[in-house]
Design a protein around this motif. Sequence first.
Motif, short mmCIF file in Angstrom:
data_model
loop_
_atom_site.label_atom_id
_atom_site.label_comp_id
_atom_site.label_asym_id
_atom_site.label_seq_id
_atom_site.Cartn_x
_atom_site.Cartn_y
_atom_site.Cartn_z
N SER A 1 0.81 -1.22 0.00
CA SER A 1 0.00 0.00 0.00
C SER A 1 0.84 1.27 0.00
O SER A 1 0.34 2.35 -0.27
CB SER A 1 -0.93 0.02 1.21
N VAL B 1 -4.70 2.21 -0.54
CA VAL B 1 -5.27 1.25 0.40
C VAL B 1 -6.66 0.88 -0.08
O VAL B 1 -7.50 1.76 -0.30
CB VAL B 1 -5.33 1.84 1.84
N ILE C 1 -8.26 -4.46 3.39
CA ILE C 1 -7.16 -3.91 4.18
C ILE C 1 -6.45 -5.02 4.95
O ILE C 1 -5.22 -5.04 5.04
CB ILE C 1 -7.67 -2.79 5.12
N GLU D 1 -4.20 -6.82 2.47
CA GLU D 1 -3.02 -6.02 2.16
C GLU D 1 -2.02 -6.04 3.33
O GLU D 1 -0.81 -6.13 3.11
CB GLU D 1 -3.41 -4.58 1.82
N SER D 2 -2.52 -5.99 4.55
CA SER D 2 -1.65 -6.03 5.73
C SER D 2 -0.99 -7.40 5.87
O SER D 2 0.21 -7.48 6.19
CB SER D 2 -2.45 -5.70 6.99
#
Length: 181
Positions: free
Chosen positions: A64, A88, A160, A163-164
Amino acid sequence: MRNPTRYVTAILAVLVVIALLFMPLPQQVGLDTRIVTVASIQRPSKVVFDYVTTPAHWPVWHPSSLAVSGSVDHPLDLGEQVAEEFRVAGRRGSVVWTVTAREPPGKWTIEGKIDGRPAGTVTYSLTSTASGTRFERAFTYRAPSMWFAILNWLVLRARIQSESDEAVLRLKSLLEVTPQH
């Protein structure tokens, strides 16, 4: 027209609902989301801490993070700031992060602002283990409106989190393969 008052009332009701969806939520409304990702990294805590708290490295391991500017070439200290361009959950923007806690090599927290408004908090918690470091990344953000809260529940939170998860896996792979200086 059968009953114009009924139509006007229905239109007004729809407009009120739309307005309520986009109205800012009061701070007391607890619509915070916390995204937590954990990995065991086979590197000493100090090495991991110094790497993750140096903003120049963020675009290397976090999908991101598109670019960083400002004080990016060293582990940031309490009160230091850095600007980050991000994408994001498909949304692009720019955030200014300020270091609000720094306890090397165990904890580091940054608070973000987008256009002067709170945008979230990222906390890294590191614990030494027999094989290296237990690294935990927590990203906490608040829903600014009911519309955002609904969208977050339906779509954003899962994106999210994904992505994390990818970011921490990349971090683990990068640090375990590449010796850090």
